[in-house]
Design an enzyme around this catalytic site. Structure first.
Site, PDB file in Angstrom:
ATOM      1  CB  CYS A   9     -29.196 -35.405  27.586  1.00 23.72           C
ATOM      2  SG  CYS A   9     -27.664 -34.805  27.041  1.00 23.72           S
ATOM      3  CG  ASN A  12     -23.362 -37.766  24.834  1.00 19.67           C
ATOM      4  OD1 ASN A  12     -22.280 -38.268  24.282  1.00 19.67           O
ATOM      5  ND2 ASN A  12     -23.667 -37.973  26.161  1.00 19.67           N
ATOM      6  CB  CYS A  14     -25.199 -30.296  29.199  1.00 21.47           C
ATOM      7  SG  CYS A  14     -24.923 -28.757  28.366  1.00 21.47           S
ATOM      8  NE  ARG A  15     -30.346 -32.397  29.716  1.00 25.70           N
ATOM      9  CZ  ARG A  15     -31.564 -32.495  28.842  1.00 25.70           C
ATOM     10  NH1 ARG A  15     -32.604 -32.957  29.623  1.00 25.70           N
ATOM     11  NH2 ARG A  15     -31.800 -32.650  27.596  1.00 25.70           N
ATOM     12  CB  SER A  16     -26.133 -37.881  28.856  1.00 19.42           C
ATOM     13  OG  SER A  16     -25.907 -37.180  27.732  1.00 19.42           O
ATOM     14  CG  ASP A 125     -30.815 -28.926  27.883  1.00 16.80           C
ATOM     15  OD1 ASP A 125     -29.492 -28.362  28.258  1.00 16.80           O
ATOM     16  OD2 ASP A 125     -31.018 -29.039  26.522  1.00 16.80           O
TER      17      ASP A 125
END
Length: 157
Positions: A9, A12, A14-16, A125
């Site tokens: 993402c 690095n 939150c999402r990934s 995001d």
């Protein structure tokens, strides 16, 4: 480990990293934990060394996952030589990765593995949104992880 996946993402945090934790767990549930290595990174480096966003970690914990060991890092072009599949969370990161990628690199959107997701679906995001956005991201990541585990089971066995 015979196959390596990296989830990417922007920062690095939150999402990934959420996807990394969930995918690792999903692969273990499918008996693939010893066959696939899972990492995550960001296209930007401003959060390097930082732990996962508190809201992301709390969302994972509420659903039985542990993200406490995560530390952010930036994706580097030489990694393509070591990674079999690079999965971007959204189209902006997909474009950034493809600019770095050598010919033949396997770079895709994570949600391309969710059979219920429309073509080109992204993991949005949640950073500037409320806690409910992190739960929505978790659900998207779980669905894509199931699809990816089924795909990898067919490829690796």
């Amino acid at each position: 480990m015979s196959y390596r996946v990296c989830l990417v993402c922007l920062g690095n945090i939150c999402r990934s990293p959420m996807a990394e934790v969930v995918l690792r767990s999903t692969l273990a549930d499918h008996g693939l934990g010893d066959l696939v290595s899972v990492d995550s990174a960001g296209t930007g480096g401003w959060h390097q060394g930082h732990p996962m966003d508190d809201r992301a970690a709390a969302t994972l914990a509420e659903h039985g996952y542990d993200g406490s060991l995560h530390r952010a890092r930036q994706f580097l072009a030489p990694w393509f030589g070591e990674i079999d599949l690079v999965l971007a969370m959204d189209n902006d990161n997909l474009r950034a990765l493809r600019r770095l990628a050598p010919p033949g690199a396997d770079v895709r959107l994570l949600r391309s593995f969710d059979p219920a997701a429309p073509e080109g679906a992204e993991v949005p995001d949640p950073y500037y949104d409320g806690r409910e956005s992190f739960t929505e991201v978790l659900e998207m990541v779980k669905a894509a992880s199931e699809g990816l585990a089924k795909h990898l089971a067919a490829v690796l066995r």
